[in-house]
Design a protein around this motif. Sequence first.
Motif, mmCIF file in Angstrom:
data_model
loop_
_atom_site.group_PDB
_atom_site.id
_atom_site.type_symbol
_atom_site.label_atom_id
_atom_site.label_comp_id
_atom_site.label_asym_id
_atom_site.label_seq_id
_atom_site.Cartn_x
_atom_site.Cartn_y
_atom_site.Cartn_z
ATOM 1 N N GLN A 162 41.598 -10.994 54.891
ATOM 2 C CA GLN A 162 41.942 -11.682 53.648
ATOM 3 C C GLN A 162 42.355 -10.717 52.553
ATOM 4 O O GLN A 162 42.120 -9.508 52.627
ATOM 5 C CB GLN A 162 40.730 -12.477 53.151
ATOM 6 C CG GLN A 162 39.525 -11.591 52.822
ATOM 7 C CD GLN A 162 38.292 -12.399 52.489
ATOM 8 O OE1 GLN A 162 38.105 -12.801 51.344
ATOM 9 N NE2 GLN A 162 37.453 -12.629 53.504
ATOM 10 N N ASN A 206 43.144 -15.313 56.614
ATOM 11 C CA ASN A 206 43.749 -15.509 57.924
ATOM 12 C C ASN A 206 43.282 -16.842 58.510
ATOM 13 O O ASN A 206 42.087 -17.071 58.668
ATOM 14 C CB ASN A 206 43.345 -14.366 58.858
ATOM 15 C CG ASN A 206 44.050 -14.425 60.194
ATOM 16 O OD1 ASN A 206 45.202 -14.832 60.283
ATOM 17 N ND2 ASN A 206 43.359 -14.019 61.235
ATOM 18 N N PRO A 257 48.588 -19.166 55.176
ATOM 19 C CA PRO A 257 47.176 -18.770 55.185
ATOM 20 C C PRO A 257 46.313 -19.826 54.516
ATOM 21 O O PRO A 257 46.819 -20.693 53.779
ATOM 22 C CB PRO A 257 47.174 -17.459 54.383
ATOM 23 C CG PRO A 257 48.343 -17.602 53.453
ATOM 24 C CD PRO A 257 49.383 -18.369 54.220
#
Length: 403
Positions: A181, A199, A220
Amino acid sequence: MQAKKTLMLALLPAGFLAAQSSSAFDVVEAGQPVVTGEPSRVGAPWNHRSTFNIPGTNTDVAFGGYVKFDALYDFDYDLGEITDPLAAASEANATDGKTTFTAQETRLNFRTQTRFGDEVLKTYVEGHFAPDNKFNLRHAYGEYNGFLAGQTWTNAMFFLGTPRILKLGGPIGYATGRPEQVRYTYQSGANTFAVALENPESSISDLGPGGAADENTELPDLTMRYRYKRNFGISGVVRQFSTDSAVSGQDESATGYGVIAQAALPMGSTTLKGNMMVGSGLGGYLDYVPASGAKFRAPDAYLDADGNLETVDLQSFGVSLDHQWNDAWMSSIGTSVVSQDLPDDAPAFQGMTDTVQFSHVNLIWDVNSRMTVGLEYQYVDLEKISGDEVDASRLQASAQFHF
């Protein structure tokens, strides 16, 4: 002789560095977050590792971790070396009684702190040996001026409403996970705000005629979090699921979302804690340990018989009481329930979990600031989509040595 000289030369730099004592890392009080955001399991100073300075730099380095030994006894179902409540969904795990010794939860970590005037750059790397006795990455990230990039706890989760238990990962139904992240955190007094792009880790099942669903990650996950001191926190999640297959012709998308909240209410020597997670397409945030339990968990989304992509609704609630008997002894008692809404008439889902309840009660002794022992009873009550019900009991005794 030559080998011994080579070894001594290799150890000299480490010995020299260790001699350069530093106190750059602040002592973390019990219950307060450490670098990773996880609260300390016992009192200070186990989070305050011995540090050393890299000569000629403003960087301090610390090594830490713990050794944890668990003795497990299963009465009905083997829940694995790392307690997995969903293991009770498989008849292959049925037992008349089983004892297991394991040290898989043992951890090692390494962190640095570099000062630039009033500013600090931090890095953190941690691994453990769960769930397969191999050294696996838990955390790896850097942090500077509120900006974080790497792998660590999802921004959607909290620890402030999580009870202190011996089971790894906390009770079932508490949002968790360590995705890759990028995150920005802003703190103003007692208020903390954070936003992250993470992610997307999801699962999509197929009930239609097109064969296995072909997942296609387009965006995402977006997570937003607010926390007030260590008393209350609320976060939101927005996710996208999509399929794109030239073979089956599937080209569908759906949006997942959810709200997660935790609270802790101190009442003298007792703290009342609560957890809530409600939304759709949140299965990935349950992040069972080990991952093998995921086959009994509802997918985040599924393609129905008409080829439409549908997200799976999920609700989770938990409550617990942590009581401090004195400076060294404490207990926790609590229960949590997860419900996953799947179509009852789908043959592919009959073996999956409809609802699962996990309850615990324990007694923990902090022998000193570096050693903890405890005993915990765990109970699982599980119902499948098919209507089958099973329950399982486990006793866990643990000894934990911090360094």
